[in-house]
Write an enzyme that holds these catalytic residues in place. Structure first.
Site, PDB file in Angstrom:
ATOM      1  N   LYS A  34      67.782  32.371   6.062  1.00  0.00           N
ATOM      2  CA  LYS A  34      67.499  33.667   6.703  1.00  0.00           C
ATOM      3  C   LYS A  34      67.523  33.551   8.216  1.00  0.00           C
ATOM      4  CE  LYS A  34      63.119  35.008   7.254  1.00  0.00           C
ATOM      5  NZ  LYS A  34      62.653  35.429   8.575  1.00  0.00           N
ATOM      6  N   ASN A  35      66.761  32.586   8.749  1.00  0.00           N
ATOM      7  CA  ASN A  35      66.610  32.524  10.207  1.00  0.00           C
ATOM      8  C   ASN A  35      67.918  32.176  10.906  1.00  0.00           C
ATOM      9  OD1 ASN A  35      63.986  33.253   9.970  1.00  0.00           O
ATOM     10  ND2 ASN A  35      63.116  31.231  10.405  1.00  0.00           N
ATOM     11  N   CYS A 128      52.910  40.091  15.791  1.00  0.00           N
ATOM     12  CA  CYS A 128      53.014  40.318  14.349  1.00  0.00           C
ATOM     13  C   CYS A 128      51.805  39.663  13.688  1.00  0.00           C
ATOM     14  CB  CYS A 128      54.327  39.793  13.802  1.00  0.00           C
ATOM     15  SG  CYS A 128      54.420  38.014  13.830  1.00  0.00           S
ATOM     16  N   ARG A 133      53.350  36.186  19.882  1.00  0.00           N
ATOM     17  CA  ARG A 133      54.783  35.945  19.942  1.00  0.00           C
ATOM     18  C   ARG A 133      55.450  36.504  21.212  1.00  0.00           C
ATOM     19  NH1 ARG A 133      57.108  35.944  13.934  1.00  0.00           N
ATOM     20  NH2 ARG A 133      58.373  34.345  14.920  1.00  0.00           N
ATOM     21  N   ASP A 319      56.327  27.205   9.166  1.00  0.00           N
ATOM     22  CA  ASP A 319      56.663  28.121   8.068  1.00  0.00           C
ATOM     23  C   ASP A 319      56.305  27.560   6.692  1.00  0.00           C
ATOM     24  OD1 ASP A 319      57.550  29.940   9.892  1.00  0.00           O
ATOM     25  OD2 ASP A 319      59.679  29.675   9.499  1.00  0.00           O
ATOM     26  N   ARG A 411      61.256  39.821   2.538  1.00  0.00           N
ATOM     27  CA  ARG A 411      61.965  39.598   3.808  1.00  0.00           C
ATOM     28  C   ARG A 411      62.621  38.221   3.832  1.00  0.00           C
ATOM     29  NH1 ARG A 411      58.630  42.008   8.829  1.00  0.00           N
ATOM     30  NH2 ARG A 411      60.558  41.346   9.795  1.00  0.00           N
TER      31      ARG A 411
HETATM   32  C1  UD1 Z   1      61.268  31.218  14.890  1.00  0.00           C
HETATM   33  C2  UD1 Z   1      61.401  31.527  13.425  1.00  0.00           C
HETATM   34  C3  UD1 Z   1      60.041  31.510  12.719  1.00  0.00           C
HETATM   35  C4  UD1 Z   1      59.329  30.178  12.979  1.00  0.00           C
HETATM   36  C5  UD1 Z   1      59.264  29.895  14.468  1.00  0.00           C
HETATM   37  C6  UD1 Z   1      58.686  28.532  14.779  1.00  0.00           C
HETATM   38  C7  UD1 Z   1      63.315  33.023  13.428  1.00  0.00           C
HETATM   39  C8  UD1 Z   1      63.835  34.396  13.179  1.00  0.00           C
HETATM   40  N1  UD1 Z   1      61.999  32.852  13.287  1.00  0.00           N
HETATM   41  O1  UD1 Z   1      60.494  32.246  15.484  1.00  0.00           O
HETATM   42  O2  UD1 Z   1      60.248  31.669  11.323  1.00  0.00           O
HETATM   43  O3  UD1 Z   1      58.007  30.264  12.471  1.00  0.00           O
HETATM   44  O4  UD1 Z   1      60.601  29.930  15.034  1.00  0.00           O
HETATM   45  O5  UD1 Z   1      59.399  27.543  14.140  1.00  0.00           O
HETATM   46  O6  UD1 Z   1      64.071  32.113  13.677  1.00  0.00           O
HETATM   47  N2  UD1 Z   1      56.340  30.914  22.753  1.00  0.00           N
HETATM   48  C9  UD1 Z   1      55.827  31.082  24.025  1.00  0.00           C
HETATM   49  N3  UD1 Z   1      56.569  31.804  24.912  1.00  0.00           N
HETATM   50  C10 UD1 Z   1      57.779  32.340  24.606  1.00  0.00           C
HETATM   51  C11 UD1 Z   1      58.289  32.161  23.312  1.00  0.00           C
HETATM   52  C12 UD1 Z   1      57.538  31.438  22.400  1.00  0.00           C
HETATM   53  O7  UD1 Z   1      54.755  30.626  24.354  1.00  0.00           O
HETATM   54  O8  UD1 Z   1      58.380  32.979  25.462  1.00  0.00           O
HETATM   55  C13 UD1 Z   1      55.542  30.151  21.764  1.00  0.00           C
HETATM   56  C14 UD1 Z   1      55.088  31.026  20.593  1.00  0.00           C
HETATM   57  O9  UD1 Z   1      53.920  31.733  20.901  1.00  0.00           O
HETATM   58  C15 UD1 Z   1      54.867  29.973  19.534  1.00  0.00           C
HETATM   59  C16 UD1 Z   1      55.963  28.940  19.821  1.00  0.00           C
HETATM   60  O10 UD1 Z   1      56.377  29.164  21.152  1.00  0.00           O
HETATM   61  O11 UD1 Z   1      53.623  29.362  19.743  1.00  0.00           O
HETATM   62  C17 UD1 Z   1      57.125  29.004  18.882  1.00  0.00           C
HETATM   63  O12 UD1 Z   1      57.719  30.287  18.958  1.00  0.00           O
HETATM   64  P1  UD1 Z   1      59.294  30.491  18.795  1.00  0.00           P
HETATM   65  O13 UD1 Z   1      59.946  29.166  18.611  1.00  0.00           O
HETATM   66  O14 UD1 Z   1      59.771  31.347  19.921  1.00  0.00           O
HETATM   67  O15 UD1 Z   1      59.380  31.307  17.451  1.00  0.00           O
HETATM   68  P2  UD1 Z   1      60.456  32.406  17.072  1.00  0.00           P
HETATM   69  O16 UD1 Z   1      61.771  32.042  17.642  1.00  0.00           O
HETATM   70  O17 UD1 Z   1      59.913  33.742  17.349  1.00  0.00           O
END
Ligand code: UD1
Length: 433
Positions: A34-35, A128, A133, A319, A411
């Protein structure tokens, strides 16, 4: 729109009824990731040619991403497990709030939109169930490539000033290895003028999959899967025909389904390196796991307590923290589980406690004392992976478990109950009013 949507659930408030205590056998087949598929779909915005993605799972999140791309003017057609995406006539660089709000991953469109159109307006996705996030790193990287970015009234507006509207290569250091930021910035950089270096990049398999697609489209990307990704911008990208990797989180969930029911099974297709930390923990817990070409065989008898801490890849994936907790709730001894990635990702603890799990919480750490038997109960899935954790607990529990929150489960898991039932589970999808 010619997009054939996955039919909405025909029944209202569906829930799963699971008769627990059955041993599973045979094989569980893993769908496309999915991701990965979500981000690869967004890459269709980078070319006027057709992108053909194979092994795309039939999930509501994929449908939502298709709707998002259609709203921008892309043509999205599903043919079996293939998606054909054509972005030759993008009509707007403004993404609608409702769609970004319903699917966080659609925020990733900001990178390719900006690269292709020189501008993008995408609503902030907001938090969420699992945490706040933020998208700070995504925005910081776009600015490093010369974009002017403003955030007003909940909308991120990014524009490339000057003639030509082309982003400029730059050096970006991510403060945390965000998967979404890494992917967004790779898609922005691939059409930029000059070289972009992303330091402290995410190393997840989905990032490598995106690099594979961008390279197949004519992009020049090096280092995906390491902390430093280098992208030499090209003038244009062309179409491609590309297969999505197997879903490592679904595969991990299936390994845990075998383990929690103390079964011997085969899970396929699996890329074992994508599940290194998970396989290691399952082996530590007492499972025997053997790769056999395109799949893995697992034999689970007694499960012993293990400690785990979620970390960015190649660490243990957040996850699979909730599904693994269900397993450890039935282990011999006390396990310590620490969630380091998302601040609100332990809501399943209360639901597992309803099923008789002995779990004590301290901050972001759960102390899980295994019990001989969980007992079936009505439970609520509080997010996608928490819902999967409830299904796993239900498979092992004595008596009947009803799991609500299927809007989350659907989802991320394609035909979950059908797959598990074919392996010997007894799960019924029923409506409740
Ligand atoms: C993706 C995955 C999700 C998975 C996550 C972590 C998709 C669609 N989703 O989510 O299933 O759980 O990776 O493996 O691919 N963070 C910051 N600042 C930012 C961005 C992120 O501090 O600007 C932090 C977040 O709060 C979190 C960590 O980084 O603690 C990981 O987030 P991120 O890797 O961005 O997750 P997603 O890409 O949203």
């Amino acid at each position: 729109m010619t997009y054939t949507a996955v039919p909405a659930m025909a029944i209202r408030n569906p829930q799963l009824e699971i008769a627990g205590g059955r041993v599973l056998s045979g094989e569980l087949s893993v769908s496309g990731a999915k991701n990965s598929a979500l981000v690869l779909m967004a890459a269709c915005l980078l070319t006027r040619d057709q992108l053909r993605l194979r092994n795309v799972p039939p999930l509501t999140d994929i449908t939502a991403m298709g709707e998002m791309l259609s709203s921008l003017g892309c043509q999205v057609v599903r043919k079996g497990d293939c998606l054909e995406l054509t972005g030759d006539r993008i009509s707007t660089a403004a993404a609608p709030y409702e769609l970004v709000n319903s699917l966080r991953a659609s925020f990733f469109c900001i990178g390719p939109l900006l690269a292709r159109m020189g501008m993008a307006r995408v609503p902030l996705p907001g938090g969420c169930q699992i945490g706040t996030r933020p998208v700070v790193e995504h925005v910081k990287g776009l600015k490093a490539m010369g974009a002017q970015v403003t955030i007003e009234h909940g909308i991120v507006s990014a524009v490339m000033p000057g003639r030509g509207h082309r982003l400029k290569g730059g050096r970006i250091h991510l403060d945390c290895p965000s998967v979404g930021a890494t992917e967004t910035l790779m898609m922005a950089a691939v059409l930029a003028d000059g070289e972009t270096v992303i330091d402290n990049a995410a190393q997840e398999p989905e990032v490598i999959d995106l690099a594979g697609l961008l390279i197949a489209m004519g992009g020049r990307v090096r280092g995906a899967g390491t902390p430093t990704i280098t992208i030499a911008g090209v003038d244009r990208l062309h179409g491609a025909d590309y297969a999505v990797i197997p879903d490592r989180i679904e595969a991990g969930t299936f390994l845990l389904a075998a383990a929690i029911t103390r079964s011997a099974m085969r899970i396929s297709p699996v890329i074992p390196e994508h599940l290194g930390a998970v396989i290691t923990k399952l082996e530590e817990a007492g499972c025997v796991i053997r790769p056999d070409g395109i799949g893995v065989e697992i034999v689970a008898r007694q499960i012993n307590a293990v400690d785990l801490r979620t970390q960015p890849f190649p660490g243990f994936p957040t996850d699979l923290q909730a599904p693994f907790m269900s397993l450890l709730a039935t282990a011999k001894g006390t396990s310590v589980i620490t969630e380091n990635i998302f601040e609100n990702r332990l809501q399943h603890v209360a639901e597992l406690q309803r099923m008789g799990a002995a779990i004590r919480m301290q901050g972001n750490t759960a102390f899980v004392e295994g019990v001989p038997r969980l007992s079936g109960a009505p439970v609520q899935g509080t997010d996608l992976r928490a819902s999967a954790a409830m299904v796993l607990a239900g498979l092992a529990a004595e008596g009947l478990t009803t799991v609500r929150g299927l809007e989350y489960l659907d989802r991320g898991y394609a035909h979950l109950e059908d797959k598990l039932n074919a392996a010997g589970a007894q799960i019924k999808r029923v409506s409740s009013y």
